[in-house]
Scaffold this motif. Sequence first.
Motif, short mmCIF file in Angstrom:
data_model
loop_
_atom_site.label_atom_id
_atom_site.label_comp_id
_atom_site.label_asym_id
_atom_site.label_seq_id
_atom_site.Cartn_x
_atom_site.Cartn_y
_atom_site.Cartn_z
N ILE A 131 -34.99 101.56 -16.85
CA ILE A 131 -33.62 101.77 -17.30
C ILE A 131 -32.77 102.29 -16.13
O ILE A 131 -33.28 102.53 -15.03
CB ILE A 131 -33.56 102.72 -18.52
N GLU A 132 -31.50 102.48 -16.39
CA GLU A 132 -30.56 102.93 -15.34
C GLU A 132 -31.07 104.23 -14.69
O GLU A 132 -31.63 105.09 -15.35
CB GLU A 132 -29.18 103.16 -15.94
N THR A 182 -34.00 102.37 -4.88
CA THR A 182 -34.62 103.24 -3.89
C THR A 182 -36.02 102.72 -3.53
O THR A 182 -36.47 102.83 -2.39
CB THR A 182 -34.72 104.68 -4.46
N GLU A 220 -31.43 90.68 -10.10
CA GLU A 220 -30.77 90.10 -11.28
C GLU A 220 -30.08 91.21 -12.06
O GLU A 220 -30.60 92.33 -12.11
CB GLU A 220 -31.79 89.39 -12.17
N PHE A 269 -20.57 90.00 -16.04
CA PHE A 269 -21.52 90.69 -16.91
C PHE A 269 -21.32 92.21 -16.90
O PHE A 269 -21.45 92.87 -17.92
CB PHE A 269 -22.95 90.35 -16.42
N LEU A 270 -20.99 92.77 -15.75
CA LEU A 270 -20.89 94.23 -15.63
C LEU A 270 -19.47 94.75 -15.80
O LEU A 270 -19.25 95.96 -15.79
CB LEU A 270 -21.44 94.68 -14.26
N LEU A 279 -26.81 85.42 -18.61
CA LEU A 279 -28.01 85.81 -17.86
C LEU A 279 -28.89 84.61 -17.53
O LEU A 279 -29.37 84.46 -16.40
CB LEU A 279 -28.83 86.83 -18.66
N PHE A 309 -35.80 91.40 -13.61
CA PHE A 309 -35.97 89.98 -13.94
C PHE A 309 -36.03 89.88 -15.46
O PHE A 309 -35.37 90.65 -16.16
CB PHE A 309 -37.20 89.41 -13.21
N SER A 356 -36.12 92.71 -18.22
CA SER A 356 -34.86 93.41 -18.53
C SER A 356 -34.13 92.76 -19.69
O SER A 356 -33.47 93.43 -20.48
CB SER A 356 -33.93 93.43 -17.30
N PHE A 369 -22.58 110.51 -11.38
CA PHE A 369 -21.44 110.72 -10.48
C PHE A 369 -20.61 109.46 -10.30
O PHE A 369 -19.50 109.50 -9.82
CB PHE A 369 -21.93 111.19 -9.09
N ARG A 370 -21.14 108.27 -10.69
CA ARG A 370 -20.38 107.05 -10.39
C ARG A 370 -19.67 106.51 -11.62
O ARG A 370 -19.99 106.86 -12.75
CB ARG A 370 -21.29 106.02 -9.74
N PHE A 390 -30.62 102.98 -24.45
CA PHE A 390 -31.59 103.03 -23.34
C PHE A 390 -32.97 103.44 -23.84
O PHE A 390 -33.98 103.01 -23.27
CB PHE A 390 -31.08 103.96 -22.23
N1 Z5A Z 1 -29.34 93.75 -17.40
C1 Z5A Z 1 -29.43 93.27 -18.68
O1 Z5A Z 1 -28.82 93.81 -19.60
N2 Z5A Z 1 -30.21 92.18 -18.91
C2 Z5A Z 1 -30.89 91.54 -17.93
O2 Z5A Z 1 -31.58 90.54 -18.20
C3 Z5A Z 1 -30.78 92.05 -16.59
C4 Z5A Z 1 -29.98 93.16 -16.38
C5 Z5A Z 1 -31.49 91.37 -15.48
C6 Z5A Z 1 -27.34 95.96 -13.92
O3 Z5A Z 1 -28.58 96.21 -13.38
C7 Z5A Z 1 -27.38 96.01 -15.41
O4 Z5A Z 1 -27.78 94.75 -15.93
C8 Z5A Z 1 -28.37 97.00 -15.95
C9 Z5A Z 1 -29.25 96.22 -16.90
C10 Z5A Z 1 -28.52 94.94 -17.13
N3 Z5A Z 1 -27.61 97.97 -16.66
N4 Z5A Z 1 -27.90 99.12 -16.89
N5 Z5A Z 1 -27.98 100.16 -17.14
P1 Z5A Z 1 -28.75 97.01 -12.01
O5 Z5A Z 1 -30.21 97.04 -11.73
O6 Z5A Z 1 -27.88 96.42 -10.99
O7 Z5A Z 1 -28.18 98.47 -12.37
P2 Z5A Z 1 -28.94 99.70 -12.82
O8 Z5A Z 1 -30.19 99.55 -13.56
O9 Z5A Z 1 -27.90 100.42 -13.54
O10 Z5A Z 1 -29.39 100.30 -11.43
P3 Z5A Z 1 -29.19 101.74 -11.00
O11 Z5A Z 1 -28.50 102.59 -11.97
O12 Z5A Z 1 -28.60 101.68 -9.64
O13 Z5A Z 1 -30.62 102.32 -11.00
P4 Z5A Z 1 -31.78 102.23 -9.97
O14 Z5A Z 1 -31.60 101.17 -8.95
O15 Z5A Z 1 -32.99 102.16 -10.79
O16 Z5A Z 1 -31.72 103.67 -9.29
P5 Z5A Z 1 -31.40 104.08 -7.77
O17 Z5A Z 1 -30.03 103.57 -7.36
O18 Z5A Z 1 -32.54 103.79 -6.90
O19 Z5A Z 1 -31.35 105.66 -7.98
C11 Z5A Z 1 -30.28 106.26 -8.67
C12 Z5A Z 1 -30.07 107.68 -8.07
O20 Z5A Z 1 -31.20 108.49 -8.36
C13 Z5A Z 1 -29.90 107.68 -6.54
O21 Z5A Z 1 -28.99 108.67 -6.21
C14 Z5A Z 1 -31.31 108.06 -6.04
O22 Z5A Z 1 -31.28 108.74 -4.81
C15 Z5A Z 1 -31.77 108.99 -7.16
N6 Z5A Z 1 -33.23 108.97 -7.35
C16 Z5A Z 1 -34.03 107.87 -7.42
N7 Z5A Z 1 -35.31 108.24 -7.61
C17 Z5A Z 1 -35.33 109.60 -7.66
C18 Z5A Z 1 -36.36 110.57 -7.85
N8 Z5A Z 1 -37.63 110.22 -8.00
N9 Z5A Z 1 -36.00 111.86 -7.87
C19 Z5A Z 1 -34.71 112.24 -7.73
N10 Z5A Z 1 -33.68 111.38 -7.53
C20 Z5A Z 1 -33.99 110.07 -7.52
#
Ligand code: Z5A
Length: 214
Positions: free
Chosen positions: A18-19, A25, A46, A60-61, A76, A103, A106, A154-155, A168
């Motif tokens: 999830i998000e 990372t 994706e 989509f977003l 999608l 992929f 999700s 924060f975003r 979620f």
């Molecule tokens: N979606 C859908 O509905 N159906 C589908 O078939 C597909 C997607 C393929 C966009 O995806 C949206 O599309 C998504 C699902 C939907 N919507 N939601 N929610 P995306 O992958 O582009 O967006 P996202 O899932 O929202 O990604 P994200 O929020 O950027 O999360 P992330 O990539 O998993 O996290 P991150 O950017 O690596 O980390 C977030 C922050 O946490 C960052 O500041 C890191 O430094 C911090 N972080 C990461 N790991 C840690 C740990 N272990 N400790 C502390 N801090 C951490």
Amino acid sequence: MSDCSKEAQGFFITLEGIEGAGKSTAVPVLAETARQLGYEVEVTREPGGGELGERLRKIFLDPGLMLDADEELLLLYAGRLDHIRKRILPALVAGKVLICDRFEDSTFAYQGGGRHVSLDRIDALSRWAGVKCRPDLTFWLDVSPEVGAYRIGFRDPDRLERESPDFFRRAREVFGQRMNADPGRFCRIDAEAPLEEIRVRLQVELQNRLPGRT
Ligand code: Z5A
């Protein structure tokens, strides 16, 4: 690579969760590890990945649009077909390690679990679209909705990030069900662990699972 194409000799890795789970990372950690093991690596995502998918991702977003679950699904899969044909298959046929940030799992988690579309219906759409690419390895970065939301708090939220914690929670549940149904493909990572611990776990798991290069 399962069923993608007989000539596909590469290795298909996906990241799910999830998000705020930490997928973005984790991607460079996996890419660097695979390169050190002697593989050519390509990274994609994706929604997005191909030219069509990246354009559709913006739609989509977009928080200014109201889309229902069926409209989401069709967007999608349109992007996914283009992505598979133009990026995923060519990379796998070239023998690369292809790392994809999200992929098809999700779709089952978000449109199925989150939006309550029956999982059989999504399965039928996937078959109709002819999606035969199955990842060789899926890292499920598992985090609670509360921790995930806190991390991205924060975003400016996109259209999906505006959904409720229950949305979620349901998506997370479906990731769990999919792992239980296909345990050989999935590797669950406790994504609430410290970053350094996760980094080491990803490296070790990938080293153990990537076929050796001779
Ligand atoms: N979606 C859908 O509905 N159906 C589908 O078939 C597909 C997607 C393929 C966009 O995806 C949206 O599309 C998504 C699902 C939907 N919507 N939601 N929610 P995306 O992958 O582009 O967006 P996202 O899932 O929202 O990604 P994200 O929020 O950027 O999360 P992330 O990539 O998993 O996290 P991150 O950017 O690596 O980390 C977030 C922050 O946490 C960052 O500041 C890191 O430094 C911090 N972080 C990461 N790991 C840690 C740990 N272990 N400790 C502390 N801090 C951490």
